[in-house]
Design a protein around this motif. Structure first.
Motif, short mmCIF file in Angstrom:
data_model
loop_
_atom_site.label_atom_id
_atom_site.label_comp_id
_atom_site.label_asym_id
_atom_site.label_seq_id
_atom_site.Cartn_x
_atom_site.Cartn_y
_atom_site.Cartn_z
N GLN A 1 39.93 22.38 -26.65
CA GLN A 1 40.40 21.60 -25.51
C GLN A 1 40.07 22.27 -24.19
N LYS A 2 40.25 23.57 -24.15
CA LYS A 2 39.94 24.33 -22.92
C LYS A 2 38.44 24.28 -22.63
N ASP A 3 37.63 24.48 -23.66
CA ASP A 3 36.17 24.44 -23.45
C ASP A 3 35.75 23.06 -22.94
N ALA A 4 36.30 22.02 -23.54
CA ALA A 4 35.92 20.66 -23.11
C ALA A 4 36.36 20.41 -21.67
N ASP A 5 37.54 20.87 -21.32
CA ASP A 5 38.01 20.67 -19.94
C ASP A 5 37.09 21.40 -18.95
N ARG A 6 36.72 22.63 -19.30
CA ARG A 6 35.88 23.42 -18.39
C ARG A 6 34.51 22.76 -18.24
N TYR A 7 33.87 22.36 -19.31
CA TYR A 7 32.54 21.75 -19.23
C TYR A 7 32.59 20.41 -18.49
N ASN A 8 33.63 19.64 -18.69
CA ASN A 8 33.73 18.37 -17.97
C ASN A 8 33.91 18.59 -16.47
N THR A 9 34.62 19.68 -16.07
CA THR A 9 34.77 20.00 -14.65
C THR A 9 33.43 20.40 -14.05
N LEU A 10 32.68 21.23 -14.77
CA LEU A 10 31.35 21.64 -14.31
C LEU A 10 30.41 20.45 -14.23
N ALA A 11 30.57 19.52 -15.18
CA ALA A 11 29.67 18.36 -15.18
C ALA A 11 29.89 17.51 -13.95
N GLN A 12 31.13 17.43 -13.46
CA GLN A 12 31.40 16.68 -12.23
C GLN A 12 30.70 17.30 -11.03
N GLN A 13 30.46 18.61 -11.10
CA GLN A 13 29.78 19.32 -10.01
C GLN A 13 28.27 19.42 -10.26
N ASP A 14 27.85 18.79 -11.38
CA ASP A 14 26.44 18.83 -11.78
C ASP A 14 25.95 20.25 -11.92
N ALA A 15 26.86 21.10 -12.55
CA ALA A 15 26.54 22.52 -12.67
C ALA A 15 26.30 22.94 -14.12
N VAL A 16 26.22 21.97 -15.03
CA VAL A 16 25.99 22.32 -16.43
C VAL A 16 25.19 21.20 -17.09
N ALA A 17 24.49 21.57 -18.13
CA ALA A 17 23.66 20.58 -18.83
C ALA A 17 24.57 19.57 -19.55
N LYS A 18 24.12 18.32 -19.59
CA LYS A 18 24.92 17.27 -20.24
C LYS A 18 25.09 17.53 -21.72
N GLN A 19 24.12 18.16 -22.36
CA GLN A 19 24.20 18.43 -23.78
C GLN A 19 25.37 19.34 -24.09
N LEU A 20 25.61 20.33 -23.24
CA LEU A 20 26.73 21.25 -23.46
C LEU A 20 28.07 20.51 -23.34
N VAL A 21 28.12 19.57 -22.43
CA VAL A 21 29.36 18.78 -22.27
C VAL A 21 29.61 17.95 -23.52
N ASP A 22 28.53 17.29 -24.02
CA ASP A 22 28.68 16.45 -25.22
C ASP A 22 29.11 17.29 -26.42
N ASN A 23 28.53 18.48 -26.57
CA ASN A 23 28.90 19.35 -27.69
C ASN A 23 30.37 19.77 -27.61
N ALA A 24 30.82 20.08 -26.40
CA ALA A 24 32.21 20.49 -26.23
C ALA A 24 33.16 19.37 -26.58
N ASN A 25 32.81 18.15 -26.17
CA ASN A 25 33.67 17.00 -26.50
C ASN A 25 33.67 16.71 -28.00
N ALA A 26 32.54 16.84 -28.66
CA ALA A 26 32.46 16.61 -30.11
C ALA A 26 33.27 17.65 -30.87
N THR A 27 33.18 18.91 -30.41
CA THR A 27 33.97 19.96 -31.06
C THR A 27 35.46 19.70 -30.90
N LEU A 28 35.87 19.19 -29.75
CA LEU A 28 37.28 18.87 -29.53
C LEU A 28 37.75 17.78 -30.51
#
Length: 389
Positions: free
Chosen positions: A121-148
């Motif tokens: 949950q923490k990883d997914a929250d962090r990656y989704n915050t970075l994604a809003q700032q366009d500071a991380v690859a979309k693939q990493l966000v998708d992986n974090a959400n799938a793991t959650l």
């Protein structure tokens, strides 16, 4: 010449004498026999209340077999055989050690899955915050959400596993499912048991208790009417006759009329409930249930001993004109104590022979006396025949 005339005269006189004696003898031989003494009574209408009897088997209204739900060894028995138990009372325990260990393991596994879910949950929250700032690859966000999502399902699976092992652990203690009398235990301490094996015991609800009878399909409407009728505590419509021939002191009431007729026998099961405060009735006991049957109208009745049977047909002797008897074929109904109902073949007021039937035949002349009066013949048990119901 005189001697010849004298001899002829003597012969004529002797012939006349012999002829006269012979005539008297013939008259004596042809004289009718004296009337046969019999006892007779009038056919009269009277109350036609009687009882039908049905074979019955006593059974519990509710009966439960105690079955083990888990495998293991019996570690405790907490009742006396045959005692009364109450709902929720502890009866048996099965060794719970393996089920408790499995439960502890399932709880530990759930805690691990919850920890993994928290991290995911923490990883997914962090990656989704970075994604809003366009500071991380979309693939990493998708992986974090799938793991959650995967961790959420693992937690759900771990919780289900806990429920299963908790249920097994609960089944290691067996409680009484109802109030009643428990039977003799089928297992002893240390015995190994498993689901599907022989029942550990049986509990029967014993007050009230019931008796099952089988009725012919032609009587279904009668018993449905009896079921719907309101009965008082003193109603004697249903009386249970015990194996010793004595009537049970509490009358019964219809509790259940079965849903369907047995196509093989054409019968329907009826369950009649009886109070059993003294526990006198036990399941499996055999007896008879007497069911009161009343037509409501007076019926023509005659003494049962007046009936004779010939080739499965029933007859009575009726005294007619000139004190002569005639034999009549009759159709019989139910027997009521020492009397029997006559449905057809006899009229009210006709005089029916009750004693002496074995001494008379069609057209015989009789001398009639009333029962208990002198001149009547003694009762003959051989003249009593079985009446058809």
């Amino acid at each position: 010449m005189k001697k010849v005339i004298y001899q002829s005269f003597t012969g004529i006189v002797l012939a006349i004498f012999l002829l006269a004696c012979g005539g008297k003898k013939d008259e004596q031989q042809q004289a009718p026999p004296p009337p046969t003494p019999v006892t007779a009574v009038k056919a009269e209408k009277g109350s036609a209340t009687y009882y039908d009897e049905f074979p019955a088997t006593v059974t519990a209204l509710r009966e439960v077999e105690i079955q083990p739900q888990v495998a293991g060894n019996i570690t405790g028995i907490f009742f006396q055989d045959g005692q009364r138990v109450t709902k929720g009372q502890k009866l048996y325990t099965i060794d719970p050690q393996q089920y408790r260990a499995t439960y502890d393991q399932a709880v530990a596994n759930l805690n691990v899955q919850k920890a993994n879910l928290n991290r995911a949950q923490k990883d997914a929250d962090r990656y989704n915050t970075l994604a809003q700032q366009d500071a991380v690859a979309k693939q990493l966000v998708d992986n974090a959400n799938a793991t959650l999502e995967a961790n959420k399902m693992q937690v759900a699976a771990a919780q289900a596993a806990i429920q299963q092992v908790a249920t097994n652990l609960k089944y290691t203690t067996i409680y009484a499912p109802l109030d009643g009398t428990i039977g003799i235990s089928q297992v002893r301490l240390g015995a190994a048991v498993a689901p599907g094996s022989t029942p550990l015991n049986t509990i029967s609800e014993d007050n009230p208790i019931s008796a099952d009878i089988q009725i012919d399909e032609s009587q279904i409407q009668r018993f449905l009417a009896l079921q719907n009728r309101r009965n008082s505590a003193s109603d004697s419509t249903f009386i249970l006759m015990l194996p010793n021939g004595q009537p049970y002191k509490y009358p019964g009431t219809i509790r259940i009329v079965d849903r369907a007729v047995d196509p093989q026998t054409g019968t329907l099961r009826v369950r009649i409930a009886f109070p059993n405060p003294e526990k006198q009735l036990k399941p499996g006991l055999n007896g008879n249930v007497r069911v009161k049957n009343s037509t409501g109208d007076p019926q023509l009745l005659i003494p049962y001993q007046a009936v004779t049977e010939q080739m499965s047909e029933y007859f009575v002797f009726v005294v007619g004109d000139s004190s002569k008897v005639s034999q009549k074929k009759v159709t019989l109904g139910a027997r009521i104590n020492e009397k029997v109902i006559v449905k057809n073949g006899l009229n009210e007021g006709e005089l029916v022979v009750t004693e002496g039937t074995q001494k008379i035949r069609e057209g015989a002349k009789v001398q009639v006396s009333q029962p208990g009066q002198p001149g009547g013949s003694r009762p003959d048990s051989s003249s009593r025949q079985t009446a058809a119901k």
